[in-house]
Design a protein around this motif. Structure first.
Motif, mmCIF file in Angstrom:
data_model
loop_
_atom_site.group_PDB
_atom_site.id
_atom_site.type_symbol
_atom_site.label_atom_id
_atom_site.label_comp_id
_atom_site.label_asym_id
_atom_site.label_seq_id
_atom_site.Cartn_x
_atom_site.Cartn_y
_atom_site.Cartn_z
ATOM 1 N N VAL A 1 -12.862 -2.209 -2.140
ATOM 2 C CA VAL A 1 -11.748 -1.743 -1.349
ATOM 3 C C VAL A 1 -12.149 -1.165 -0.001
ATOM 4 O O VAL A 1 -11.372 -1.081 1.002
ATOM 5 C CB VAL A 1 -11.038 -0.424 -2.101
ATOM 6 N N ARG A 2 -13.540 -1.159 0.069
ATOM 7 C CA ARG A 2 -14.118 -0.395 1.375
ATOM 8 C C ARG A 2 -15.617 -0.568 1.388
ATOM 9 O O ARG A 2 -16.293 -0.442 0.373
ATOM 10 C CB ARG A 2 -13.660 1.148 1.639
ATOM 11 N N ASP B 1 0.934 -1.096 -0.038
ATOM 12 C CA ASP B 1 -0.044 0.090 -0.031
ATOM 13 C C ASP B 1 0.819 1.163 -0.026
ATOM 14 O O ASP B 1 0.268 2.268 -0.462
ATOM 15 C CB ASP B 1 -0.983 0.138 1.337
ATOM 16 N N ARG C 1 -10.107 -4.130 3.423
ATOM 17 C CA ARG C 1 -9.167 -5.139 2.817
ATOM 18 C C ARG C 1 -9.670 -6.794 3.101
ATOM 19 O O ARG C 1 -8.972 -7.496 3.430
ATOM 20 C CB ARG C 1 -7.825 -5.166 3.431
ATOM 21 N N GLU D 1 -12.866 0.196 -6.934
ATOM 22 C CA GLU D 1 -12.044 0.951 -7.954
ATOM 23 C C GLU D 1 -13.259 0.608 -9.305
ATOM 24 O O GLU D 1 -13.977 -0.237 -9.469
ATOM 25 C CB GLU D 1 -10.996 0.065 -8.336
#
Length: 307
Positions: A240-241, A132, A262, A287
């Protein structure tokens, strides 16, 4: 007297809201206004902020580094016209925001005279993968910081924490590093005496690109916990979240905070009295082109079927 601004940045899921809450809980009578920006039409973070003596202002459905620039400056102007004025303003950015663009806006001479940017704080997740640290967005967040708060250090062993601290120091040698497990951080570090603010130089504004997109899902009635868990299992690898407030058919008297970072999901009971609204509301962040709304709706339809 000028009103100092604390800008809190950090990547998705790093622990920004937890830290802001701890700052507000330590306010000790100071009037602190919190401006909270979430990347989605539902501002979950604003619901979770408690204890702001001068109120919480929500900026939703975009990020303040791009589509909400004007809203941010108008919000600050309105806060500064309050009587009495706040003693300090905390701005929590979305995890997808590039703080350099926000800093550029806060250098506006009119805002600077009345509300100088005293501190930029970046929350850095010690438990995140080492890869990251090469992410361009996270690097921008770290490099603009005066203070780097290392969160979740209690979730890793000492060698891993030491290595992460060293890597963060190499990215930004000017910043002060402090451990902030559970959001704990000394108030005098994040809100220093007025008058220490320095004017900052930023790179020219770069063209914005849409790297992330958000999807909202709501249900007025309690949902099936088992169905929700199955849905998240189907969706997690492409997110992603995700975060939100959950009301379940199994325990209708309890509201839960749902968080996915994650691939790891957690459910934390919340006080019902703290919730301004009822029902389930979830924000999914991915994304661009990794997932489409129909896939979320299809998976979440199972959660809507009460067991």
């Amino acid at each position: 007297m000028p009103v100092p601004i604390l800008l809190v940045t950090g990547f998705l899921g790093a622990g920004k809201t937890t830290l802001v809450n701890r700052i507000l809980q330590q306010a000790d009578g100071r009037r602190i206004a919190a401006v909270v920006n979430d990347f989605g039409a539902i501002n979950i973070d604003a619901e979770l902020i408690a204890g702001a003596e001068d109120g919480v202002v929500s900026l939703a459905n975009g990020c303040i580094c791009c589509s909400l620039e004007g809203d941010l400056l108008r919000t600050l102007s309105n806060l500064l016209r309050r009587t009495p004025k706040p003693d300090a303003i905390v701005i929590e950015t979305s995890g997808v925001a590039d703080p350099e663009d926000i800093v550029r806006n806060l250098m506006d001479p009119v805002i600077w005279r009345e509300a100088p940017l005293e501190t930029v704080l970046c929350v850095a997740d010690a438990a995140s993968p080492e890869a990251d640290l090469s992410d361009p967005l996270l690097l921008s967040q770290l490099r603009v910081a005066d203070l780097i708060a290392v969160s979740k250090g209690d979730l890793v062993d000492k060698p891993t924490l030491d290595a992460r601290r060293q890597a963060l120091s190499q990215i930004n040698r000017r910043a002060t590093l402090v451990e902030a497990d559970g959001g704990e951080i000394p108030l005098d570090l994040v809100l220093p005496e007025v008058g220490t603010a320095r004017e900052r130089t930023t790179r020219p504004k770069r063209p914005s690109t849409d790297r992330f997109e958000s999807f909202n899902w709501t249900a007025a009635e309690p949902i099936s916990l088992a169905g929700f868990q199955q849905a998240i299992g189907r969706l997690a690898s492409r997110l992603v979240r995700a975060k939100g407030i959950l009301e379940t058919a199994e325990k209708p008297d309890v509201a839960y905070l749902f968080q996915l970072t994650r691939g790891k999901a957690t459910l934390t009971p919340l006080g019902r009295d703290d919730m301004a609204k009822s029902g389930t509301r979830i924000v999914f962040i991915a994304e661009v082109d990794r997932i489409v709304r129909s896939e979320i709706d299809e998976a979440m339809s199972q959660a809507g079927r009460k067991s």
